[in-house]
Design an enzyme around this catalytic site. Structure first.
Site, PDB file in Angstrom:
ATOM      1  N   CYS A  85      39.556  36.064  44.136  1.00  0.00           N
ATOM      2  CA  CYS A  85      38.538  36.356  43.128  1.00  0.00           C
ATOM      3  C   CYS A  85      37.154  36.453  43.783  1.00  0.00           C
ATOM      4  CB  CYS A  85      38.593  35.315  42.008  1.00  0.00           C
ATOM      5  SG  CYS A  85      37.823  35.850  40.456  1.00  0.00           S
ATOM      6  N   HIS A 193      44.671  34.899  40.471  1.00  0.00           N
ATOM      7  CA  HIS A 193      44.656  33.521  40.965  1.00  0.00           C
ATOM      8  C   HIS A 193      46.064  32.944  41.106  1.00  0.00           C
ATOM      9  CE1 HIS A 193      40.285  32.558  40.559  1.00  0.00           C
ATOM     10  NE2 HIS A 193      40.325  33.498  39.630  1.00  0.00           N
ATOM     11  N   GLU A 195      46.891  30.469  42.845  1.00  0.00           N
ATOM     12  CA  GLU A 195      46.790  29.002  42.937  1.00  0.00           C
ATOM     13  C   GLU A 195      46.833  28.333  41.578  1.00  0.00           C
ATOM     14  OE1 GLU A 195      42.482  30.182  42.289  1.00  0.00           O
ATOM     15  OE2 GLU A 195      44.311  31.041  43.143  1.00  0.00           O
TER      16      GLU A 195
END
Length: 224
Positions: A85, A193, A195
């Protein structure tokens, strides 16, 4: 794998990345933007957020941080560098990846989950996947519209540097590009994302394949 997560003033996804890496038993350190030596790390992660408030352009100030000089050295040395990002935005601003991330085609902040299609399954970041696999991954950005000039775009496609594409073009990115690498294949940036999608308790663990691929790449490099 020994990893570093670089925290800039305004980063807000650093702990997400830290905990995601910890869940894979990675030896991970949080470092601030003054870090000057990253030679001890197999992989360096630049997390999402709003580095320096994004007061000029997203990533435009962060690229001047001492840590980014160290990131460039690490990239030249063949270490893995991952920007997620805002981290992707910083990598483009720093010239480590081609192109730029502009305001979404329909201006406004998008917070959702999107389907990503694996375009290149032979990369350091997708080697446990197959071409055409679909991952459902969270996104959270207002400036995720990937653009570049005609020649770099052709080069990205010809060199198989496009790693993921959006199944549906949520932000207007050229060729539905969601994630790309540099020519050497060790520097990677993506807007979604992974994660945030590593724990089944959150209702989504599609991002695990991304980290499994990274770990496999580091292991293979160590064995070479």
């Amino acid at each position: 794998m020994k990893a570093a997560v670089i925290t800039f003033p305004g980063s807000n996804c650093d702990m997400d990345m830290y905990h995601a890496l910890e869940s894979f038993d990675v030896d991970v350190d949080l470092l601030d933007d003054q870090a000057s030596d990253l030679s001890a790390y197999d992989a360096i992660f630049i997390p999402g957020g709003f580095s320096y408030g994004d007061y000029l352009r997203s990533g435009a100030v962060a690229k001047f941080s001492p840590a980014m000089d160290a990131v460039k050295v690490a990239a030249d040395n063949g270490q893995l560098v991952v920007g997620i990002c805002n981290g992707f935005q910083i990598l483009t601003e720093a010239g480590l990846l081609p192109g730029q991330l502009l305001v979404n085609e329909q201006p406004g902040f998008i917070c959702d989950e999107v389907n990503l299609v694996v375009e290149n399954a032979d990369s350091n970041f997708t080697n446990t996947m197959s071409k055409g696999d679909v991952l459902k991954v969270p996104i959270a950005h207002g400036e995720g519209n990937y653009v570049t000039d005609e020649a770099p775009l052709k080069e990205l496609e010809d060199n198989h540097q496009v790693i993921f594409r959006y199944q549906e073009n949520v932000n207007g990115s050229m060729n539905k590009i969601a994630g790309i690498t540099n020519k050497a294949g060790n520097v990677y940036g993506m807007m979604p994302h992974p994660e945030r999608a590593v724990d089944a308790l959150t209702g989504n663990d599609s991002g695990r394949a991304f980290f499994e691929s990274l770990l496999h790449a580091v292991d293979q490099k160590a064995r070479a």
